[in-house]
Write a protein that holds these residues in place. Structure first.
Motif, PDB file in Angstrom:
ATOM      1  N   LEU A 398       0.779  -1.141   0.122  1.00  0.00           N
ATOM      2  CA  LEU A 398      -0.087  -0.120   0.027  1.00  0.00           C
ATOM      3  C   LEU A 398       0.867   1.278  -0.025  1.00  0.00           C
ATOM      4  O   LEU A 398       1.838   1.212   0.858  1.00  0.00           O
ATOM      5  N   PHE A 399       0.487   2.259  -0.974  1.00  0.00           N
ATOM      6  CA  PHE A 399       1.273   3.584  -1.142  1.00  0.00           C
ATOM      7  C   PHE A 399       0.526   4.632  -1.414  1.00  0.00           C
ATOM      8  O   PHE A 399      -0.780   4.355  -2.038  1.00  0.00           O
ATOM      9  N   ARG A 400       0.905   5.518  -1.377  1.00  0.00           N
ATOM     10  CA  ARG A 400       0.290   6.779  -1.975  1.00  0.00           C
ATOM     11  C   ARG A 400       1.159   8.010  -2.256  1.00  0.00           C
ATOM     12  O   ARG A 400       2.159   8.074  -1.724  1.00  0.00           O
ATOM     13  N   PRO A 401       0.728   8.893  -3.145  1.00  0.00           N
ATOM     14  CA  PRO A 401       1.955  10.219  -3.385  1.00  0.00           C
ATOM     15  C   PRO A 401       1.709  11.054  -2.287  1.00  0.00           C
ATOM     16  O   PRO A 401       0.648  11.165  -1.339  1.00  0.00           O
ATOM     17  N   ALA A 402       3.125  11.404  -1.758  1.00  0.00           N
ATOM     18  CA  ALA A 402       2.959  12.188  -0.518  1.00  0.00           C
ATOM     19  C   ALA A 402       2.300  13.524  -0.758  1.00  0.00           C
ATOM     20  O   ALA A 402       2.517  14.208  -1.636  1.00  0.00           O
ATOM     21  N   GLY A 403       1.582  13.726   0.341  1.00  0.00           N
ATOM     22  CA  GLY A 403       0.820  14.998   0.560  1.00  0.00           C
ATOM     23  C   GLY A 403      -0.437  15.241  -0.317  1.00  0.00           C
ATOM     24  O   GLY A 403      -1.148  15.980  -0.380  1.00  0.00           O
ATOM     25  N   ALA A 404      -0.732  13.858  -0.951  1.00  0.00           N
ATOM     26  CA  ALA A 404      -1.833  13.689  -1.970  1.00  0.00           C
ATOM     27  C   ALA A 404      -3.212  13.718  -0.944  1.00  0.00           C
ATOM     28  O   ALA A 404      -3.193  13.041   0.069  1.00  0.00           O
ATOM     29  N   THR A 405      -4.310  14.124  -1.250  1.00  0.00           N
ATOM     30  CA  THR A 405      -5.564  14.237  -0.772  1.00  0.00           C
ATOM     31  C   THR A 405      -6.188  12.718  -1.114  1.00  0.00           C
ATOM     32  O   THR A 405      -5.787  12.245  -2.150  1.00  0.00           O
ATOM     33  N   ASP A 406      -7.174  12.323  -0.517  1.00  0.00           N
ATOM     34  CA  ASP A 406      -7.830  10.970  -0.670  1.00  0.00           C
ATOM     35  C   ASP A 406      -8.472  11.221  -2.225  1.00  0.00           C
ATOM     36  O   ASP A 406      -8.522  10.313  -3.012  1.00  0.00           O
ATOM     37  N   ASP A 407      -9.115  12.348  -2.590  1.00  0.00           N
ATOM     38  CA  ASP A 407      -9.469  12.493  -3.677  1.00  0.00           C
ATOM     39  C   ASP A 407      -8.603  12.387  -4.840  1.00  0.00           C
ATOM     40  O   ASP A 407      -8.762  11.836  -6.108  1.00  0.00           O
ATOM     41  N   THR A 408      -7.312  12.921  -4.692  1.00  0.00           N
ATOM     42  CA  THR A 408      -6.292  12.839  -5.617  1.00  0.00           C
ATOM     43  C   THR A 408      -5.856  11.480  -5.874  1.00  0.00           C
ATOM     44  O   THR A 408      -5.515  10.928  -6.950  1.00  0.00           O
ATOM     45  N   VAL A 409      -5.629  10.398  -4.812  1.00  0.00           N
ATOM     46  CA  VAL A 409      -5.312   9.087  -4.797  1.00  0.00           C
ATOM     47  C   VAL A 409      -6.372   8.329  -5.700  1.00  0.00           C
ATOM     48  O   VAL A 409      -6.101   7.687  -6.667  1.00  0.00           O
ATOM     49  N   ALA A 410      -7.615   8.463  -5.446  1.00  0.00           N
ATOM     50  CA  ALA A 410      -8.548   8.023  -6.353  1.00  0.00           C
ATOM     51  C   ALA A 410      -8.897   8.323  -7.626  1.00  0.00           C
ATOM     52  O   ALA A 410      -8.804   7.552  -8.766  1.00  0.00           O
ATOM     53  N   ALA A 411      -8.409   9.777  -7.877  1.00  0.00           N
ATOM     54  CA  ALA A 411      -8.195  10.155  -9.366  1.00  0.00           C
ATOM     55  C   ALA A 411      -7.276   9.735 -10.195  1.00  0.00           C
ATOM     56  O   ALA A 411      -7.260   9.368 -11.262  1.00  0.00           O
ATOM     57  N   VAL A 412      -5.952   9.447  -9.365  1.00  0.00           N
ATOM     58  CA  VAL A 412      -4.890   8.969 -10.045  1.00  0.00           C
ATOM     59  C   VAL A 412      -5.236   7.554 -10.479  1.00  0.00           C
ATOM     60  O   VAL A 412      -4.863   7.134 -11.723  1.00  0.00           O
ATOM     61  N   ARG A 413      -5.648   6.800  -9.853  1.00  0.00           N
ATOM     62  CA  ARG A 413      -6.002   5.379  -9.928  1.00  0.00           C
ATOM     63  C   ARG A 413      -6.996   5.174 -11.074  1.00  0.00           C
ATOM     64  O   ARG A 413      -6.771   4.432 -12.088  1.00  0.00           O
ATOM     65  N   ARG A 414      -8.026   6.151 -11.174  1.00  0.00           N
ATOM     66  CA  ARG A 414      -8.949   6.090 -12.433  1.00  0.00           C
ATOM     67  C   ARG A 414      -8.475   6.461 -13.655  1.00  0.00           C
ATOM     68  O   ARG A 414      -8.858   5.913 -14.656  1.00  0.00           O
ATOM     69  N   THR A 415      -7.407   7.452 -13.377  1.00  0.00           N
ATOM     70  CA  THR A 415      -6.523   7.966 -14.670  1.00  0.00           C
ATOM     71  C   THR A 415      -5.949   6.860 -15.324  1.00  0.00           C
ATOM     72  O   THR A 415      -5.989   6.712 -16.551  1.00  0.00           O
ATOM     73  N   LEU A 416      -5.409   6.248 -14.435  1.00  0.00           N
ATOM     74  CA  LEU A 416      -4.356   5.028 -15.004  1.00  0.00           C
ATOM     75  C   LEU A 416      -5.218   4.123 -15.827  1.00  0.00           C
ATOM     76  O   LEU A 416      -4.941   3.189 -16.548  1.00  0.00           O
ATOM     77  N   LYS A 454       6.701   5.088 -11.833  1.00  0.00           N
ATOM     78  CA  LYS A 454       6.905   6.124 -12.548  1.00  0.00           C
ATOM     79  C   LYS A 454       5.606   6.599 -13.265  1.00  0.00           C
ATOM     80  O   LYS A 454       5.176   7.946 -13.366  1.00  0.00           O
ATOM     81  N   LEU A 455       4.632   5.775 -13.498  1.00  0.00           N
ATOM     82  CA  LEU A 455       3.253   5.991 -14.264  1.00  0.00           C
ATOM     83  C   LEU A 455       2.556   6.719 -13.051  1.00  0.00           C
ATOM     84  O   LEU A 455       1.815   7.585 -13.355  1.00  0.00           O
ATOM     85  N   VAL A 456       2.649   6.371 -11.799  1.00  0.00           N
ATOM     86  CA  VAL A 456       1.819   7.057 -10.779  1.00  0.00           C
ATOM     87  C   VAL A 456       2.260   8.265 -10.532  1.00  0.00           C
ATOM     88  O   VAL A 456       1.499   9.381 -10.553  1.00  0.00           O
ATOM     89  N   GLU A 457       3.490   8.545 -10.586  1.00  0.00           N
ATOM     90  CA  GLU A 457       4.201   9.603 -10.372  1.00  0.00           C
ATOM     91  C   GLU A 457       3.670  10.654 -11.331  1.00  0.00           C
ATOM     92  O   GLU A 457       3.385  11.867 -11.147  1.00  0.00           O
ATOM     93  N   GLY A 458       3.762  10.178 -12.674  1.00  0.00           N
ATOM     94  CA  GLY A 458       3.489  10.983 -13.807  1.00  0.00           C
ATOM     95  C   GLY A 458       2.078  11.417 -13.855  1.00  0.00           C
ATOM     96  O   GLY A 458       1.587  12.346 -14.644  1.00  0.00           O
ATOM     97  N   SER A 459       1.072  10.519 -13.231  1.00  0.00           N
ATOM     98  CA  SER A 459      -0.428  10.981 -13.393  1.00  0.00           C
ATOM     99  C   SER A 459      -0.770  11.787 -11.912  1.00  0.00           C
ATOM    100  O   SER A 459      -1.898  11.840 -11.780  1.00  0.00           O
TER     101      SER A 459
END
Length: 462
Positions: A398-416, A454-459
């Motif tokens: 389990l991981f997440r972009p540092a400092g990201a909100t939950d909404d951002t985490v969900a949006a990154v996943r859906r974008t990918l 890298k894909l997660v970081e880029g999104s």
């Protein structure tokens, strides 16, 4: 000179004397379509999201039941399914407990489909019934229990475990489980008409023994009619409850113990990791699921039992399947081996895998995915733009972009997902949303892990 096989005709049978000739050209068609579909997809899942995928499928299918058949239907539909698949064999497809199946197990599954035995009576599956008896006992012994039955997976196994508990202790039997338990357990209690389950806190992601002790003490008047469900491999993080402590509490309070090891049961094959399942042998029932950490095509579940007599409650009599005189004459009675009547011998692919790879071969696969998970966790830990939840217990990170909100985490996943570039899961722990990578592909390489990160970081928006 050998005679070439006759051309494929769609209405020919898969078994019998002409079965091999009928299947060979069709297998070439399927394999070619799988390959062309994979290349057309070009990644771990199709791009465009649900609407785009649905439109492509509708376009290929057209009339589902046309007046006249289409000789190209097999090729076209297999291609479309492969093009629109989330491929667990792609190292960037790492969301769920959804393994890439072994080729040898998949080939065995073809034999089952061709022969089409049904394990509801011996005269429909003579060899398969004996094979199932041998394999189910062997796998039960691996858990420290006596026997097991084949199921469609963890959900059916958990439901069957509660059914056996209810029949042993009465309709008032109470389920006690952690908040981390699989959703199928409280659902099974509801389906079986059991009292509302007692949900125990799991503040660190695993069932809290002190809270369990308190709950069992409060239920003291129900001694002998409580079933505690522990988890060996949670869905969200792959965590393992403190099984020896839980087993001790169950023994002290006279509670029945069920362990859901659908995820973690495969650790039994690994000399390096099997100690994580210490305490499994104290359970009355154990759920196993080899289409997770066993690399089997769906479905490949089992429920192991300590006391084979518990299974007698499943016995049914149907004169056309297990007449008394047939049973007395020595024909095996199969109706008490499942809640289902018609069922395919999923045990063949399991048996072929166990025999082909052996304990060391399966253990090596377990060790590989666990090592890759630890490696991925190290990459995340050392990356300044990511936060690691914890070191993996099995192969879930389990991981997440540092400092990201939950909404951002969900949006990154859906974008990918929508772009078809990576498949990651999601899990909520510690009141925060995390990206979940479940690494079940033993062929995943170090560079694949770096690409995923890298894909997660880029999104992720900066």
């Amino acid at each position: 000179m050998s005679t070439p096989p006759p051309p494929a005709r769609p209405a020919r049978l898969a078994s019998g004397p002409d079965g091999p000739h009928a299947l060979r050209p069709l297998l070439d068609t399927v394999l070619d379509a799988l390959d062309s579909g994979r290349r057309a997809r070009g990644g771990p899942l199709p791009a465009g999201g649900p609407d785009a995928v649905a439109a492509r499928i509708r376009d290929v299918v057209g009339d589902v039941l046309p007046e006249h058949g289409d000789p190209d239907a097999l090729r076209d539909l297999v291609h479309a399914l492969a093009e629109g698949a989330a491929d667990p064999a792609d190292p960037l497809c790492a969301a769920h407990l959804h393994c890439p199946p072994l080729a040898t197990a998949t080939a065995a599954d073809l034999a089952v489909s061709a022969l089409n035995p049904s394990l509801d009576s011996w005269d429909q599956a003579p060899a398969a019934s004996e094979l199932e008896a041998l394999v189910t006992r062997t796998l039960a012994h691996e858990t420290g229990l006596a026997d097991s039955v084949v199921t469609t997976g963890g959900t059916e196994s958990n439901q069957l475990a509660l059914l056996l508990a209810r029949e042993s202790h009465g309709g008032g039997v109470r389920l006690v489980c952690g908040v981390n338990a699989h959703h199928s357990l409280p659902r099974a209690a509801w389906l079986l008409g059991l009292p509302e389950p007692v949900i125990v806190p799991a503040p660190s992601g695993t069932l809290d023994p002190a809270a369990l002790h308190s709950a069992l003490t409060d239920l003291g008047g129900s001694r002998g009619s409580v079933v505690v469900a522990a988890t060996a491999g949670t869905t969200d993080a792959g965590l393992i409850d403190p099984l020896p402590e839980i087993a001790g509490l169950c023994a002290a309070h006279g509670a029945r113990l069920h362990i859901d090891a659908a995820h973690g049961g495969g650790l039994l094959f690994s000399e390096r990791h099997r100690d994580k399942l210490t305490g499994l042998e104290a359970a009355h029932t154990v759920t196993l699921d080899l289409h997770k950490l066993g690399w089997q095509p769906v479905a490949a579940g089992l429920l192991a039992v300590r006391h084979p007599r518990d299974l007698t409650v499943l016995h049914q009599r149907a004169d056309y399947l297990n007449a008394d005189d047939d049973t007395e004459a020595g024909l095996p009675d199969l109706l008490g081996r499942s809640l289902r009547t018609t069922r395919r011998p999923d045990v063949l692919k399991i048996a072929v895998t166990l025999k082909t790879l052996g304990r060391s071969g399966l253990g090596a696969l377990v060790d590989q995915v666990c090592a890759r998970a630890r490696e991925f966790a190290d990459l995340i830990h050392d990356h300044p733009r990511f936060e690691l939840h914890d070191r993996p217990t099995i192969s879930t990170v389990l991981f997440r972009p540092a400092g990201a909100t939950d909404d951002t985490v969900a949006a990154v996943r859906r974008t990918l997902l929508t772009e078809g570039r990576a498949v990651l899961g999601r899990a909520r722990l510690d009141d925060r949303l995390w990206l979940k990578a479940t690494l079940l592909n033993p062929d995943t390489r170090t560079e694949d892990l770096a690409t995923l990160l890298k894909l997660v970081e880029g999104s992720t928006p900066r």
